[in-house]
Write a protein that holds these residues in place. Structure first.
Motif, PDB file in Angstrom:
ATOM      1  N   TYR A  65     -24.062  63.459  30.251  1.00  0.00           N
ATOM      2  CA  TYR A  65     -24.382  63.140  31.645  1.00  0.00           C
ATOM      3  C   TYR A  65     -23.683  61.863  32.114  1.00  0.00           C
ATOM      4  O   TYR A  65     -23.759  61.518  33.283  1.00  0.00           O
ATOM      5  CB  TYR A  65     -25.898  62.990  31.825  1.00  0.00           C
ATOM      6  CG  TYR A  65     -26.606  64.296  32.056  1.00  0.00           C
ATOM      7  CD1 TYR A  65     -27.086  64.643  33.310  1.00  0.00           C
ATOM      8  CD2 TYR A  65     -26.793  65.202  31.019  1.00  0.00           C
ATOM      9  CE1 TYR A  65     -27.734  65.853  33.523  1.00  0.00           C
ATOM     10  CE2 TYR A  65     -27.436  66.412  31.225  1.00  0.00           C
ATOM     11  CZ  TYR A  65     -27.906  66.725  32.479  1.00  0.00           C
ATOM     12  OH  TYR A  65     -28.543  67.934  32.698  1.00  0.00           O
ATOM     13  N   LEU A  71     -24.623  68.468  41.206  1.00  0.00           N
ATOM     14  CA  LEU A  71     -25.117  67.121  41.490  1.00  0.00           C
ATOM     15  C   LEU A  71     -25.028  66.800  42.982  1.00  0.00           C
ATOM     16  O   LEU A  71     -23.992  67.017  43.617  1.00  0.00           O
ATOM     17  CB  LEU A  71     -24.319  66.081  40.696  1.00  0.00           C
ATOM     18  CG  LEU A  71     -24.834  64.644  40.765  1.00  0.00           C
ATOM     19  CD1 LEU A  71     -26.219  64.530  40.144  1.00  0.00           C
ATOM     20  CD2 LEU A  71     -23.857  63.700  40.064  1.00  0.00           C
ATOM     21  N   ARG A 111     -27.167  60.566  43.064  1.00  0.00           N
ATOM     22  CA  ARG A 111     -27.167  59.641  41.927  1.00  0.00           C
ATOM     23  C   ARG A 111     -27.372  58.241  42.494  1.00  0.00           C
ATOM     24  O   ARG A 111     -26.453  57.446  42.609  1.00  0.00           O
ATOM     25  CB  ARG A 111     -25.886  59.727  41.127  1.00  0.00           C
ATOM     26  CG  ARG A 111     -26.011  58.917  39.827  1.00  0.00           C
ATOM     27  CD  ARG A 111     -25.066  59.356  38.776  1.00  0.00           C
ATOM     28  NE  ARG A 111     -25.274  58.603  37.555  1.00  0.00           N
ATOM     29  CZ  ARG A 111     -24.345  58.443  36.647  1.00  0.00           C
ATOM     30  NH1 ARG A 111     -23.143  58.975  36.818  1.00  0.00           N
ATOM     31  NH2 ARG A 111     -24.589  57.743  35.561  1.00  0.00           N
ATOM     32  N   PHE A 169     -30.422  61.656  38.388  1.00  0.00           N
ATOM     33  CA  PHE A 169     -29.476  62.725  38.690  1.00  0.00           C
ATOM     34  C   PHE A 169     -30.219  63.814  39.451  1.00  0.00           C
ATOM     35  O   PHE A 169     -31.057  64.508  38.865  1.00  0.00           O
ATOM     36  CB  PHE A 169     -28.888  63.310  37.402  1.00  0.00           C
ATOM     37  CG  PHE A 169     -28.021  62.366  36.618  1.00  0.00           C
ATOM     38  CD1 PHE A 169     -26.638  62.454  36.697  1.00  0.00           C
ATOM     39  CD2 PHE A 169     -28.579  61.387  35.810  1.00  0.00           C
ATOM     40  CE1 PHE A 169     -25.829  61.592  35.967  1.00  0.00           C
ATOM     41  CE2 PHE A 169     -27.793  60.520  35.079  1.00  0.00           C
ATOM     42  CZ  PHE A 169     -26.406  60.617  35.159  1.00  0.00           C
ATOM     43  N   CYS A 221     -22.269  59.175  43.363  1.00  0.00           N
ATOM     44  CA  CYS A 221     -22.465  60.597  43.117  1.00  0.00           C
ATOM     45  C   CYS A 221     -21.145  61.364  43.128  1.00  0.00           C
ATOM     46  O   CYS A 221     -20.339  61.232  44.041  1.00  0.00           O
ATOM     47  CB  CYS A 221     -23.399  61.163  44.191  1.00  0.00           C
ATOM     48  SG  CYS A 221     -23.777  62.902  43.978  1.00  0.00           S
TER      49      CYS A 221
END
Length: 183
Positions: A116, A133, A136, A125, A9
């Motif tokens: 993305y 964000l 992930r 996501f 992430c």
């Protein structure tokens, strides 16, 4: 078939906006789909065995997320010429058959997947209410051919935490799946 994993992430990376056709005949933008408290954008497809192995859990979690103010959307970006199972018509059939509780959108030109940096199906996501964000990672520890019912719901718990605090978990295990089928 080689399995791929997305990168870890990139906290607070801003969600790229999009406008895509849905299997229900409507066109949706990210703004239309954003939840009151957080938003999950997932890249899936019809043919991927990794997606199919967890599809019932994706649907269960999407239902459960709605109660927490979490918007959910799925996007298919695969090249339907090389993978006809991922055609828009077949997306419509899958969404109807499984009664998806979220819009299933078609990214025919693959621009959204590229924006993305989507890597595989599934690729999840998780964004906070400001569309930064925060997650992930994987849905849970399910692997091909194994799906114990008592697994920790990593994605659901992370999205619930994001909805409550605006922050995702520090520790995240990447999802694993088939590569996006690029044109």
């Amino acid at each position: 078939m080689a399995a791929l994993q997305p990168p870890v992430c990139d906290f607070d990376w801003q969600a790229p906006h999009f406008s895509l056709p849905g299997t229900d005949g409507n066109t949706y933008s990210l703004t239309d789909l954003a939840g009151e408290k957080s938003t999950l954008v997932m890249f899936i497809c019809n043919h991927c065995p990794f997606v199919l192995a967890i599809l019932d859990k994706i649907i269960r979690d999407a239902h459960d997320m709605k109660a927490h103010g979490i918007g959910v959307v799925a996007i298919c970006s695969n090249d339907h010429v090389s993978h006809p199972a991922d055609s828009f018509e077949n997306m419509q059939l899958l969404a109807e058959k499984h009664e998806f509780p979220f819009p299933y959108l078609h990214d025919a030109d693959q621009i959204v997947a590229r924006n993305y940096d989507a890597v595989c199906t599934p690729d999840f996501f998780g964004f906070n209410k400001d569309l930064g964000l925060q997650y992930r990672g994987r849905l849970d520890a399910t692997r091909m051919g194994t799906s114990p019912s008592d697994l920790r719901r990593d994605l659901f718990e992370a999205m619930k935490q994001i909805a409550e605090t605006g922050q995702g978990p520090d520790h995240q295990v990447p999802s694993i799946g088939c590569s996006i089928k690029w044109k």
